[in-house]
Each structure stands twice: as C-alpha cells, then as structure tokens.
Design a protein around this motif. Sequence first.
Motif, PDB file in Angstrom:
ATOM      1  N   ARG A 117      35.034  14.236  18.188  1.00 16.72           N
ATOM      2  CA  ARG A 117      35.769  15.500  18.134  1.00 16.72           C
ATOM      3  C   ARG A 117      34.778  16.636  18.311  1.00 16.72           C
ATOM      4  O   ARG A 117      34.582  17.460  17.431  1.00 16.72           O
ATOM      5  CB  ARG A 117      36.497  15.608  16.792  1.00 16.72           C
ATOM      6  N   SER A 118      34.181  16.672  19.465  1.00 19.86           N
ATOM      7  CA  SER A 118      33.094  17.603  19.754  1.00 19.86           C
ATOM      8  C   SER A 118      33.601  18.717  20.659  1.00 19.86           C
ATOM      9  O   SER A 118      34.235  18.462  21.690  1.00 19.86           O
ATOM     10  CB  SER A 118      31.944  16.847  20.432  1.00 19.86           C
ATOM     11  N   ILE A 119      33.315  19.985  20.285  1.00 20.59           N
ATOM     12  CA  ILE A 119      33.772  21.127  21.074  1.00 20.59           C
ATOM     13  C   ILE A 119      32.600  22.058  21.373  1.00 20.59           C
ATOM     14  O   ILE A 119      31.517  21.924  20.805  1.00 20.59           O
ATOM     15  CB  ILE A 119      34.893  21.894  20.351  1.00 20.59           C
ATOM     16  N   LEU A 120      32.846  23.017  22.282  1.00 21.24           N
ATOM     17  CA  LEU A 120      31.822  23.987  22.676  1.00 21.24           C
ATOM     18  C   LEU A 120      31.838  25.183  21.727  1.00 21.24           C
ATOM     19  O   LEU A 120      32.909  25.729  21.433  1.00 21.24           O
ATOM     20  CB  LEU A 120      32.073  24.505  24.091  1.00 21.24           C
ATOM     21  N   ASN A 121      30.688  25.588  21.283  1.00 21.92           N
ATOM     22  CA  ASN A 121      30.560  26.834  20.520  1.00 21.92           C
ATOM     23  C   ASN A 121      30.205  27.931  21.512  1.00 21.92           C
ATOM     24  O   ASN A 121      29.043  28.233  21.757  1.00 21.92           O
ATOM     25  CB  ASN A 121      29.482  26.698  19.440  1.00 21.92           C
ATOM     26  N   ALA A 122      31.246  28.513  22.129  1.00 28.35           N
ATOM     27  CA  ALA A 122      31.039  29.497  23.196  1.00 28.35           C
ATOM     28  C   ALA A 122      30.803  30.871  22.592  1.00 28.35           C
ATOM     29  O   ALA A 122      31.329  31.205  21.529  1.00 28.35           O
ATOM     30  CB  ALA A 122      32.247  29.520  24.122  1.00 28.35           C
ATOM     31  N   THR A 123      30.021  31.676  23.281  1.00 26.04           N
ATOM     32  CA  THR A 123      29.636  32.993  22.770  1.00 26.04           C
ATOM     33  C   THR A 123      30.651  34.046  23.189  1.00 26.04           C
ATOM     34  O   THR A 123      30.920  34.226  24.375  1.00 26.04           O
ATOM     35  CB  THR A 123      28.239  33.387  23.302  1.00 26.04           C
ATOM     36  N   TYR A 124      31.210  34.746  22.198  1.00 23.62           N
ATOM     37  CA  TYR A 124      32.157  35.817  22.491  1.00 23.62           C
ATOM     38  C   TYR A 124      31.489  36.870  23.376  1.00 23.62           C
ATOM     39  O   TYR A 124      30.358  37.298  23.132  1.00 23.62           O
ATOM     40  CB  TYR A 124      32.640  36.447  21.191  1.00 23.62           C
ATOM     41  N   LYS A 125      32.196  37.285  24.402  1.00 27.34           N
ATOM     42  CA  LYS A 125      31.734  38.225  25.425  1.00 27.34           C
ATOM     43  C   LYS A 125      30.580  37.659  26.251  1.00 27.34           C
ATOM     44  O   LYS A 125      29.884  38.399  26.941  1.00 27.34           O
ATOM     45  CB  LYS A 125      31.361  39.575  24.806  1.00 27.34           C
ATOM     46  N   GLY A 126      30.404  36.355  26.186  1.00 30.39           N
ATOM     47  CA  GLY A 126      29.467  35.709  27.099  1.00 30.39           C
ATOM     48  C   GLY A 126      30.091  35.543  28.471  1.00 30.39           C
ATOM     49  O   GLY A 126      31.287  35.768  28.679  1.00 30.39           O
TER      50      GLY A 126
END
Length: 590
Positions: free
Chosen positions: A429-438
């Motif tokens: 259950r692995s997800i991306l920790n995406a950067t806000y406004k990236g």
Amino acid sequence: MAFFRFSVFVLIHIALFSTLCFAEDPTVTYDFKVSYKTASPLGVPQQVIAVNGDFPGPVINSTTNYNVVVNVHNELDENLLMTWPGIQLRRNSWQDGVRGTNCPIPPKWNWTYQFQVKDQIGSFFYSPSLNLQRASGGFGAFIVNNRSTVPLPFAQPDGDIFILIGDWYTQNHTALRTTLDSGKELGMPDGVLINGKGPYRYNNTLVPDGINHETINVDPGKTYRVRVHNVGTSTSLNFRIQNHNLLLAETEGHYTAQQNYTSFDIHVGQSYSFLVTMDQNATSDYYIVASARFVNESIWQRVTGVAILHYSNSKGPVTGPLPEAPSDIYNQWAAMNQPKSIRQNTSASGARPNPQGSFHYRDINVTDTYVLRILPPSSIDGKLRASLNGISFVNPDTPIRLADKYNVKGAYKVDFPSKPLNRPLRMDRSILNATYKGFIEVILQNNDTKMQSFHVDGYSFFVVAMDFGVWTESNRGSYNYWDAISRSTVEVYPGGWTAILISLDNVGIWNLRVENLDRWHLGQETYMKIINPEENGETEMAHPDNVLYCGALQKMQKQQQPSAASSILPGILKMFLTFAIAFSVAIFIL
C-alpha cells in the motif's frame, strides 16, 4: 424605532444577499438508482448494471462552476462507488469515488456526492470504480458546458450527440473477476457495444439476427458535436463514420487545434468531441463503426461495433462493406503520429473568458521525476498481479485521507519509488508523497505487450512526448513545450513511453491508475498525497457530514448516514424562512 427599522433593513439585506449568493452557483441534482437488469446487447441474455433502469445511464448535464449533487442508491448485491474521471473536484477528493479515498456504499444504502465543476468545460463520463463493475455497465456521459458569456472556438453546433463505445463480454463482471482472480487473462471480448447496443447486421455470418443496434438521427446540412467515450474494459477502438470527416475540437476538458480525420483511435477511458457536418447526399444511411485496434483483424472481425447514422431525408438503408480501418495495424510508429498530432488550441478560451494560452509551462522548474515501469502481469505470492515500479497496489481497509484525519497507523506507506528498483515484485500500500505546488515529470514506460491508458484523478496534465523504446533523459529534447494537449487520460504504446507534466495545485489524495480494467483490478495503480503545509485557506475541504466509515473506523459508522442533499435542504429552508420572517416583520413595522 429608527434603529429597529434599520435593523430590519439589515436583516432583509442579509437574507437577500444570501439568496443571491446561493443563486450565483446553480445546482443540478440527480437521483441515481444503480441496479441490475437483464439485457441482451449481443443476443445473449445477461446481467448488466443500469442507472435508473437505463443502460447506459442518463447524461449528467452541467455548466462551468455549477454544483453537482448525485444521490446514489446502491441496489446491487455488493459494495459500490461511482467515480467521475476528468472532473477535478478542486480541493475535494472526498467526492472522488475510488477505494483509496472513499469507503464503499454498502448494498441497499445510498450516499450523496456533492461537488463543484470548478473552472471546467468539456466531455467526460462517470462509472463504477470497484470490482470490475464498469465491465457490466453503470456508466454514462458527463458534460460541462461553457457559460454563455464565454465563446466557443467554433460555431455553435446544432446539437449534441453522445456515443459510448467499448468492448464487451457476455459474462458479467463477477465472472470476469473470477477469471482474473484465478490467474487467467480475460481473452478476446465477445463484441463492441455502441450506446449499450450490439452491431447492426452488416454481415449475416459475423452478426446473428435479432440484435438491437443503435441509430443516430440527424438532419442534412447541420453540424453536430459528437462526444465519444471509450468506456470499455481493455480494448483500444478505432472510431469512424462512413463518408464523414471528424473535425477534432476537444478532449477531456480542453479545446484542440481543429484537424480533420477520417477515423480516430480512442483508447480505454478517453473522451473526445468531434464536429461532424451532415454534408452527404443521403442516398442511404451510413455506418458508424468502432472496431478493435492493434489486433489481428481476421481473428477479431466479429469484435466490431456498428451503428447507423440516419439522415431525416435518407432514401434507404445502408448496404455494402464497412468503411475500412486504418492500414497501419502492424506499423505502430505510423499509428503514433495521430496522438502526436493533437495540439492545444492556445487561442481559445476555456472555462474562463480569456485564452488558455500555453501556460508557459516550459518556464516552470520540474521538482521531481517519476519513471513508472509497467510490466506484464506476474505471480506475486501465488497470485496473478499487475504492478508499477514493482509494486502491486493493495487497496487499504481504511481510506488514506480518513486514516490521516483519525491517525490510523499502518494504513498505508508513503514510500513509492521514483524509479524502477532491482528487487522482487511485491504487493503493498505504497503511495507518492507529492509536493504541493510542485511540477512533476512522469514517464510511463510500458514494458507490457498491450496498449494501456493511464489516468490521474483531480488533474489535467500536459502530454509533452511519446515514443518507442526506453526513455532516457536525452528524450527531453523532443518535448513539446508550446502547445501540448492538456488532458486526464493518455495512451502508452506497448514497448514505448509517454511523458507528462503535472502542476500539483490541487490538494487531496488522488488516484493514478491504468484505465484498462483487467490491469486495474490486478493492482496497477497508486495514489498521490498532496497536502498543503500552510494554513492559509487553500487547504483541502473538510470531510462531508455524510462521510462513510470503514476499516479501522467501522465503529464510527451509523446505520445509515443522511444524504448530503438532505443536509443542504434545511440550510436553504432556514435561509428562505429567515427572509420570509424578515420581510413579514418589515411589512408590519413599515
């Protein structure tokens, strides 16, 4: 007395202001009863999923910035979620309707989705998102119109035509699910449907008698906006109308540079708008065809959808062979020229009354690059599974956003690898920790043997390049940095790659998945977690009052939540009651 009159005036003003504010963003409301019905689209009685008794379901017709309320009654015998691919649900992933963000609607329950189609226009569809249910139906068209103050980049069409195409199996979704779960592939479908109906009997050998086909009625000389959606299971389809040009005008919410095509490839999960002028002499009706693409035609001949285009002054039924499919079936390099030719209309207004332009995305610094490798299904822990970067996603028992809100530990991991790793395949259950406004670059590298479509919920992305082979950093030199089309679902050719750029400006938990239902069911997806670290009013909306609980939070769930629509009505009634009281008092005093 003067002060009291002034107070009454203020009260009236507030009531009127509230009423006007509510009126600024109109609401369209739908009541969806999702149930089984028996149909025979290919001449074999089978169980399909209907919405309000219709297969396909009704059109959701809205306009930019409208509020959309859909009360979904689950009359199936299993859990249900409805999703709205391409609708961005700004800051409101609670309404996305996929398993990583929502608890499912249990059988015999209802749940109300409520969201705004904020700053959007275009052609979309809705469908179930769980357990391969879309392979049995439950889908329908979803359109977002321009406001009258925003001009179309073409003359106002004389009408809309909705066409839903897709491959079809005579087994229902539960049987197909059993096949996949047993480690087998689905194999060749039994046919292709157009608007839920089987093929016109253009060939007495390939098409049995007694099949009901679709007929599209038109008037000569008129131009129609033909909105076509591939809602099928896993087959790319070539769409064409005999003797008529398809003038491409829009795809998934963005106007395109207008180009004529005699036929067009539409991959699973994709939506397009064409302007089609009825400029033929109507000596007879005409074929509308949706045929399987990139397959052995001699074997797949019977997997062809055929409908009829009928002019109001037609002099007779259509006869003869179908219009020919493209001749580049075994030359995918040539076939790729078509998606490469799709360009954004940079001079057209979108949802707002100003040109969209190129967004100057060449000037934005890429903050992260993700290379997602797609492999053929493989055995993981004794089960057939599909993967991205070696991870086959397992849906969490507790949806990700709810797990965050209530501090549920261990519901998921934020460790999705940014590139393929040399390690054994695994379920996780692995997800991306995406950067806000990236601003991220995503490379979809298809090492599978079949064409696939990928979709990102909550976003449109720039399709800047696609090619065959293995992507390397040197391929960035071929990117289209000026007028790349922005859309939410893109094809990835087998043995090839597609590069997309995404501006991460929409907070929430957003699904990144393959649209081919067999691969999706087998785990070829993940999520992006996009959280605004600043508390400045741009954070995600609070969870709705009628949120469903499951997994570790199951004990919080009441027997049946009130629908969002019912929670809206008291507020409206209070507002009008306040106005009525204020008005009555004013009349009495004044």
